[in-house]
Write a protein that holds these residues in place. Structure first.
Motif, mmCIF file in Angstrom:
data_model
loop_
_atom_site.group_PDB
_atom_site.id
_atom_site.type_symbol
_atom_site.label_atom_id
_atom_site.label_comp_id
_atom_site.label_asym_id
_atom_site.label_seq_id
_atom_site.Cartn_x
_atom_site.Cartn_y
_atom_site.Cartn_z
ATOM 1 N N ASN A 170 -12.598 -37.866 40.819
ATOM 2 C CA ASN A 170 -13.364 -38.896 40.118
ATOM 3 C C ASN A 170 -12.496 -40.142 39.977
ATOM 4 N N LEU A 171 -12.926 -41.237 40.613
ATOM 5 C CA LEU A 171 -12.235 -42.518 40.519
ATOM 6 C C LEU A 171 -13.010 -43.414 39.558
ATOM 7 N N GLY A 172 -12.440 -43.662 38.398
ATOM 8 C CA GLY A 172 -13.105 -44.498 37.399
ATOM 9 C C GLY A 172 -12.073 -45.005 36.424
ATOM 10 N N VAL A 173 -12.523 -45.736 35.431
ATOM 11 C CA VAL A 173 -11.630 -46.210 34.386
ATOM 12 C C VAL A 173 -12.461 -46.403 33.128
ATOM 13 N N GLY A 174 -11.828 -46.310 31.967
ATOM 14 C CA GLY A 174 -12.569 -46.465 30.714
ATOM 15 C C GLY A 174 -13.601 -45.371 30.566
ATOM 16 N N VAL A 216 -16.845 -42.352 43.208
ATOM 17 C CA VAL A 216 -16.467 -43.699 42.766
ATOM 18 C C VAL A 216 -17.431 -44.097 41.652
ATOM 19 N N ALA A 217 -16.915 -44.140 40.425
ATOM 20 C CA ALA A 217 -17.759 -44.342 39.253
ATOM 21 C C ALA A 217 -17.429 -45.683 38.607
ATOM 22 N N ILE A 270 -19.270 -40.272 47.015
ATOM 23 C CA ILE A 270 -20.458 -40.434 46.172
ATOM 24 C C ILE A 270 -20.206 -41.666 45.310
ATOM 25 N N GLY A 271 -21.232 -42.458 45.089
ATOM 26 C CA GLY A 271 -21.116 -43.619 44.208
ATOM 27 C C GLY A 271 -21.981 -43.441 42.971
#
Length: 545
Positions: A150-154, A207-208, A247-248
């Motif tokens: 999972n690529l994200g932030v916050g 990609v979140a 996945i987006g």
């Protein structure tokens, strides 16, 4: 809409009670009221909330309840649930509650019922989860996926990561995947994964990003894409790699498509879902992957139970509203400017970080809803750690420091449910030791202890709450998160501020974009003299390396 209770007659009554109790020690309050433990507690299903060690008496509690009633706090929840633009600075609803609604009663945004769209995305998420669980999602080599990153932030990282860690024992039997979470933009976190732990042929990246323009997340996504393309070395075209390995999740489908995410692998949420409130949306995909959709739906149901409670319970019995009133009491009337979140459960190790964002991003405001300067304190500093670790770190300050801190303890009666039979007796001992420490610290902070030696004197009079669940499950975790969400909203309505925007994070982002151009161009110089000197130092060190 008239929002905020600051300076009202009811506010002044509370201020008078605070002055009356300012010199009264918690030891005296506890000794004077033998029924305090029974009267200063509330229950909601499997949750007990004990606030008997707050620096209040019945008269002060009655005044706080009257303040909540005068501020019409319960009335202000109706616009939140009904899709009105409660985020006034961006003219948007904040409809995270609709994401966990248990029935299909319509909820309208600009005349359109949003529930059918929510159900479509939930069905699509269930389909993707089922494919991965069945081993039917295969990478470029034809092998099933083994790892999901999972690529994200916050909010696109903290919520899912916290929930997966908290609910580790509830892993779905068909989930044979390793889950990873990457948020740091400095590259080390992701590069360590790519170098040593992941097989490009069997790794799926999620990609979140709400906007799909967040530089932190897209930088990591671009690095992941380059890593995959380097390993296939031209054997497959880029479109095929992106289709099979990404996945987006976003409120911006056009940006997802522009980046290369296949439409069938896009999960959507909406502008009316704030990032720090987005766990309940497709941002929770990794949680659904771990728990299965039934488990994810239990998480939603737990939150929905609190949604029902906050809308119907009277102020005197309403847990999130009372939590908000007591925090305003401590922060604005007693002068306690920080709150420590102290879970006595290692599974909740990430909860303090999650609440740091939820509360400080929501309540860290200095103007009212109509743009006027806020005349009182907004939100306190929120920080914390697991209690057993914190006892050996910062509890010294909590007990004997000159700055008194509000303390919030969180515990479960029962420990993990997946302990082998032969280890249950030992596990029970660990759990009881954990609870003994939790209860001891609340008592010690409240009562303190005298000593002839001033170095060994404990002043006490440090207020604390205890949130005690029967057990940690998807349902109770959903309840816990929703309790804090609604507490934040009630607090914001008391103060008359907007808890759903975060303009304070934008200035630094804009300057960072400008400085990136400076750092990547040898002939550019920042306008700020101090920054220019630091950039010159960095350039010299880069040249010397």
């Amino acid at each position: 809409m008239n929002v905020g209770a600051v300076g009202t007659p009811a506010w002044q009554v509370v201020a008078a009670h605070a002055e009356r109790l300012r010199a009264v020690h918690l030891r005296q309050l506890l000794a004077d009221d033998p029924q305090r433990a029974q009267r200063f507690r509330r229950t909601l299903g499997p949750l007990l909330w004990d606030f008997s060690r707050q620096r209040i008496d019945q008269a002060a509690l009655d005044a706080l309840v009257a303040l909540g009633e005068a501020a019409q706090l319960l009335h202000h929840f109706a616009p939140l649930f009904c899709g009105e633009p409660v985020n006034v600075s961006e003219n948007r609803p904040a409809l995270h509650t609709a994401l966990r609604q248990q029935d299909d009663a319509p909820v309208y945004v600009e005349g359109e019922d949003v529930i059918p769209a929510i159900r479509r995305e939930q069905a699509k998420m269930a389909e993707l989860v089922a494919r991965l669980h069945a081993g039917q999602w295969r990478g470029y080599s034809g092998f099933p996926m083994t790892d999901v990153v999972n690529l994200g932030v916050g909010g696109s990282d903290l919520g899912p990561q916290m929930a997966v860690q908290a609910l580790e024992e509830f892993r779905h039997p068909d989930c044979n995947l390793r889950l990873h979470f990457v948020s740091n933009l400095d590259g080390r976190e992701l590069l360590a994964l790519l170098k040593d732990r992941l097989n490009p042929a069997t790794t799926l990246f999620v990609v979140a990003s709400k906007t799909f323009t967040t530089i932190d997340t897209l930088t990591n996504a671009n690095t992941a894409r380059e890593w995959l393309l380097r390993h296939v070395d031209g054997r497959f075209d880029e479109a095929a790699i992106l289709r099979q390995h990404f996945i987006g999740i976003s409120a911006n489908p056009a940006a997802m498509s522009g980046w290369g995410i296949a439409p069938e692998h896009q999960l959507r949420f909406w502008e009316w879902v704030g990032g720090r409130y987005s766990l309940w949306s497709a941002i929770g995909f990794s949680v659904a992957l771990w728990l299965g959709m039934d488990g994810f739906n239990e998480l939603l149901a737990g939150a929905a139970a609190v949604d029902g409670h906050v809308r119907t319970a009277a102020v005197a019995e309403n847990l999130p509203v009372l939590m908000a009133l007591l925090e305003v009491w401590n922060h604005n009337f007693l002068g306690l400017h920080a709150r420590a979140v102290l879970p006595y459960d290692g599974r909740l190790a990430l909860l303090p970080r999650y609440l740091e964002q939820l509360e400080m991003e929501s309540l860290g405001k200095s103007v009212t809803l109509d743009g006027q300067p806020l005349p009182v304190h907004s939100g306190p500093v929120v920080w914390g750690d697991t209690g057993p670790n914190a006892q050996h770190a910062f509890y010294q300050l909590l007990h004997q420091g000159t700055e008194a801190v509000m303390c919030e303890f969180i515990a479960t009666v029962r420990g993990r449910s997946d302990v082998p039979v032969e280890e249950k007796t030992r596990a029970l001992h660990h759990q009881r030791l954990n609870l003994a420490n939790c209860l001891a610290q609340i008592e010690a902070l409240a009562k303190g202890a005298d000593s002839k030696d001033p170095h060994r004197r404990y002043p006490g009079n440090r207020p604390g709450n205890l949130l005690l669940f029967d057990a940690l499950t998807p349902h109770t975790l959903g309840m816990l998160i929703a309790l804090y969400e609604h507490k934040v909203y009630a607090q914001a309505m008391l103060l008359g501020i907007n808890p759903f925007d975060q303009w304070g994070v934008e200035l630094g982002k804009r300057i960072a974009r400008e400085l990136l151009n400076v750092l990547e161009s040898a002939d550019k110089v920042p306008q700020d003299a101090v920054t220019a000197a630091l950039v010159e130092h960095i350039r010299q060190r880069e040249a010397d390396a």
